[in-house]
Write a protein that holds these residues in place. Structure first.
Motif, short mmCIF file in Angstrom:
data_model
loop_
_atom_site.label_atom_id
_atom_site.label_comp_id
_atom_site.label_asym_id
_atom_site.label_seq_id
_atom_site.Cartn_x
_atom_site.Cartn_y
_atom_site.Cartn_z
N LYS A 1 0.84 -1.21 0.00
CA LYS A 1 0.00 0.00 0.00
C LYS A 1 0.88 1.25 0.00
N LEU A 2 0.53 2.15 -0.90
CA LEU A 2 1.27 3.41 -0.96
C LEU A 2 0.72 4.40 0.05
N SER A 3 1.61 5.22 0.61
CA SER A 3 1.14 6.29 1.49
C SER A 3 0.80 7.51 0.65
N LYS A 4 0.06 8.43 1.24
CA LYS A 4 -0.29 9.65 0.53
C LYS A 4 0.98 10.44 0.19
N LYS A 5 1.93 10.39 1.11
CA LYS A 5 3.19 11.10 0.91
C LYS A 5 3.95 10.58 -0.33
N GLU A 6 3.89 9.26 -0.50
CA GLU A 6 4.56 8.67 -1.66
C GLU A 6 3.88 9.09 -2.96
N VAL A 7 2.56 9.16 -2.92
CA VAL A 7 1.83 9.62 -4.11
C VAL A 7 2.23 11.06 -4.44
N GLU A 8 2.33 11.86 -3.41
CA GLU A 8 2.72 13.27 -3.63
C GLU A 8 4.14 13.36 -4.20
N HIS A 9 5.02 12.49 -3.72
CA HIS A 9 6.40 12.49 -4.21
C HIS A 9 6.44 12.10 -5.70
N VAL A 10 5.70 11.04 -6.04
CA VAL A 10 5.67 10.60 -7.43
C VAL A 10 5.04 11.68 -8.32
N ALA A 11 4.02 12.33 -7.82
CA ALA A 11 3.36 13.40 -8.58
C ALA A 11 4.32 14.56 -8.83
N LEU A 12 5.10 14.87 -7.80
CA LEU A 12 6.06 15.96 -7.95
C LEU A 12 7.12 15.60 -9.00
N LEU A 13 7.59 14.35 -8.95
CA LEU A 13 8.59 13.92 -9.93
C LEU A 13 8.04 14.00 -11.36
N ALA A 14 6.74 13.78 -11.51
CA ALA A 14 6.12 13.83 -12.83
C ALA A 14 5.55 15.22 -13.12
N ARG A 15 5.78 16.15 -12.25
CA ARG A 15 5.27 17.52 -12.38
C ARG A 15 3.75 17.54 -12.58
N LEU A 16 3.05 16.75 -11.76
CA LEU A 16 1.59 16.73 -11.83
C LEU A 16 1.03 17.37 -10.56
N ALA A 17 0.07 18.26 -10.75
CA ALA A 17 -0.61 18.86 -9.60
C ALA A 17 -1.91 18.07 -9.38
N LEU A 18 -2.02 17.37 -8.25
CA LEU A 18 -3.19 16.54 -7.99
C LEU A 18 -4.07 17.15 -6.90
N SER A 19 -5.39 17.01 -7.08
CA SER A 19 -6.31 17.44 -6.02
C SER A 19 -6.31 16.37 -4.93
N GLU A 20 -6.87 16.69 -3.76
CA GLU A 20 -6.92 15.73 -2.65
C GLU A 20 -7.65 14.47 -3.08
N GLU A 21 -8.73 14.67 -3.84
CA GLU A 21 -9.54 13.53 -4.28
C GLU A 21 -8.72 12.65 -5.21
N GLU A 22 -7.96 13.28 -6.12
CA GLU A 22 -7.12 12.53 -7.07
C GLU A 22 -6.01 11.76 -6.34
N LYS A 23 -5.44 12.40 -5.36
CA LYS A 23 -4.36 11.73 -4.60
C LYS A 23 -4.87 10.41 -4.02
N GLU A 24 -6.08 10.45 -3.47
CA GLU A 24 -6.67 9.25 -2.87
C GLU A 24 -6.95 8.21 -3.95
N ARG A 25 -7.52 8.68 -5.08
CA ARG A 25 -7.87 7.77 -6.18
C ARG A 25 -6.59 7.09 -6.71
N PHE A 26 -5.53 7.87 -6.97
CA PHE A 26 -4.31 7.30 -7.55
C PHE A 26 -3.55 6.46 -6.52
N ARG A 27 -3.73 6.80 -5.25
CA ARG A 27 -3.10 5.98 -4.20
C ARG A 27 -3.63 4.55 -4.30
N ALA A 28 -4.94 4.43 -4.47
CA ALA A 28 -5.55 3.10 -4.58
C ALA A 28 -5.12 2.40 -5.87
N GLN A 29 -5.17 3.16 -6.98
CA GLN A 29 -4.83 2.54 -8.28
C GLN A 29 -3.36 2.12 -8.34
N LEU A 30 -2.48 3.01 -7.91
CA LEU A 30 -1.04 2.69 -7.96
C LEU A 30 -0.74 1.54 -7.01
#
Lengths: 476, 94
Positions: free
Chosen positions: B2-31
């Motif tokens: 299971k990924l943490s929210k922090k890890e999702v934010e780190h990956v998003a930053l590396l990909a230069r993606l700005a995610l909403s709170e809802e998206e972070k949760e959605r991608f956390r589950a998918q990833l």
């Protein structure tokens, strides 16, 4: 500081002077109008397919062999992912876990002792573009992608270097070898050779590894040496004061003469390396490696050894002459055609190099030819000019490319070997300096040299020295 | 895994993606489910399988060191959001 020792490893990037870029057919040229040496591949446009330049591979194998590396039978390219405006694809094509060359070394000479510095790896990658930052407070930067995709070798040394002096010697030897095999211009001022340094210090003889810093922004071999000296001082002071050296990237500040913090080092995993699916693996056959090996020229160390045995030169002179292939070629072209190779060495390491440096020239741009130097030496042998006048003639030959004989005629520099004429001048000098003559007769050797000097002065240095000596002795 | 929210934010930053709170949760589950599947594959015994560095059975494609035409400047810069003479112009980064 005396009870500390430094542990230094150098990471060198050299631009290879292939005709075209690494993965596309754009010209690889320095100094063109911005963004004119680009194509869809090096611009990173969608749907393009990079293909490796065979010259890049050949140059890389050549360099690996010259640096005593093992050449990997199987190698591949990886993508190193990061965002920066000079990197149009947002990844750099590089090599990660299967570099082309590994486990090499080169030997350096410092203070008369030879030390071997290990080379961890040599890998191929592409250069990024160039950023021009807006003047003053401008809020923009300008991007020129002419350099994007230019082939590079990254050469990583083992942390075998112990002093800033050794670091400089390592860079000089590396430059010398890469110039010999003709793969790069290795000009630090033009950025075709760049160097970063990893450095830590520890109590001498302990073998422990302390946190290291990475030093960037060094623009000359001299700057590398100075930056390392300053960084050793700084780290020693931190430890001596009971502190801890932080692992970080620092930049050399030439004006302040010190290193300053840059940014914290990104974790390697942040680059998310993965095999580049656009480029197929490289399998190099032993046949290809031996063919390239057979084409290597004689390298600096081997040539220096031959110069000492074949021409009877000192190890020091042989080292100076072979540091540059162009210089060694010049020397050898003279030495082969003249009776005294050591005398040639004196002229080449002396007057020749003095003028090359004074005129700030590259050896290949020098107008003087080896044949002209040999001719001049023969004119000294024949007594046409004196050794002293030869220096004037040499400088004129060096600057104009004219032949010694023509210069001697034009400037009236032919040595005066006419006994009658010289006897007359000796007579004048002796008459004009009765006191000195008396001193000489009373056993003062120095007085004689003064009289010779007066004759030389009267002839503006053109008198045949042996003849002057004889005539003076006879006269007094 | 299971990924943490922090890890999702780190990956998003590396990909230069700005995610909403809802998206972070959605991608956390998918990833996380992607990584869980990778865990299943990781259980396979690959001791005797050579690593696949490339999916195509091709090696050593090289091209001769010969120049080709470069792109005309106007075409090079035609999609640039901002230009300045011959240059691409981008927000200052230092």
């Amino acid at each position: 500081m005396d009870n500390y020792e430094a542990v230094i490893g150098l990471e060198v990037h050299v631009e290879l002077h292939t005709k075209t870029k690494a993965f596309c057919s754009c010209p690889n040229e320095f100094g063109k109008e911005p963004n004119t040496n680009v194509c869809p591949i090096c611009l990173g446009l969608p749907g393009v397919l990079p293909v490796i330049n065979e010259a890049l591979l050949e140059y890389a194998v050549k360099a690996g062999l010259a640096l005593n590396c093992e050449i990997a039978a199987f190698s591949k390219f990886d993508r190193k992912n990061y965002y920066y405006p000079d990197l149009p694809k947002n990844y750099q094509i590089s090599q990660y876990d299967l570099p082309l060359c590994r486990n090499g070394y080169l030997d350096i000479e410092v203070n008369g002792a030879t030390r071997r510095v290990g080379i961890t790896r040599v890998h191929m990658e592409e250069d990024a573009g160039k950023l021009v930052h807006g003047e003053g407070g401008a809020d923009y930067s300008l991007v020129d992608l002419n350099r994007a995709g230019v082939p590079l070798l990254e050469i990583v040394s083992e942390p075998d270097i112990r002093t800033p002096e050794e670091a400089k010697a390592y860079l000089e030897k590396l430059k010398s070898i890469l110039s010999y095999i003709d793969v790069s211009d290795c000009k630090m001022e033009e950025g075709s050779l760049r160097c970063d340094a990893n450095i830590s210090v520890r109590p001498a003889g302990t073998g422990i590894l302390n946190p290291k810093t990475e030093i960037k922004n060094m623009n000359s071999f001299r700057a590398v040496q100075r930056a390392l000296e300053a960084e050793i001082k700084r780290q020693c002071a931190v430890w001596a004061a009971g502190g801890t050296v932080e692992s970080e990237t620092r930049a050399w500040d030439e004006n302040k003469g010190t290193t300053v913090p840059m940014r914290s080092k990104e974790e390697a995993s942040d680059y998310r390396y993965f095999p580049d699916p656009d480029l197929v693996p490289i399998v190099i056959s032993p046949d290809r490696v031996s063919r390239i090996k057979s084409e290597l020229p004689e390298l600096p160390d081997a040539r220096a050894r031959r110069f000492t045995s074949e021409y009877g030169l000192s190890a020091y002179d042989a080292g100076v002459l072979t540091a540059s292939r162009a210089l060694a070629d010049f020397y050898e072209a003279c030495a082969r055609n003249y009776r005294d190779p050591k005398l040639v060495s004196n002229w080449v390491t002396g007057e020749f190099l003095r003028l090359v440096n004074a005129r700030n020239l590259e050896i290949r741009d020098v107008k003087l030819t080896p044949a002209h130097l040999v001719e001049m030496l023969e004119l000294i042998d024949k007594g046409t000019i004196s050794g002293k006048i030869a220096k004037t003639v040499f400088e004129e030959m060096f600057d104009t490319g004219k032949r010694a004989e023509d210069i001697i005629k034009e400037k009236g520099l032919v040595q005066i070997s006419d006994e009658g004429e010289l006897s007359r001048i000796v007579e004048e000098v002796v008459t004009a300096n009765p006191g000195v003559v008396a001193d000489y007769r009373n056993g003062k050797e120095k007085a004689f040299a003064f009289l010779v000097g007066q004759v030389m002065k009267a002839t503006r240095g053109k008198a045949n020295p042996q003849l002057v000596n004889r005539l003076l002795k006879e006269r007094i | 895994m299971k990924l943490s929210k922090k890890e999702v934010e780190h990956v998003a930053l590396l990909a230069r993606l700005a995610l909403s709170e809802e998206e972070k949760e959605r991608f956390r589950a998918q990833l996380s489910s992607v990584l869980e599947y990778a865990d299943i594959i990781n259980r396979l015994d690959t001791e005797k399988v050579a690593p696949t560095y490339h999916v195509l059975p091709i090696q050593n494609v090289e091209r001769p060191d010969k120049e080709h035409e470069t792109l005309p400047l106007e075409e090079t810069l035609q999609n640039a959001p901002q230009r300045d003479g011959n240059y691409f112009r981008v927000p200052r980064i230092i």
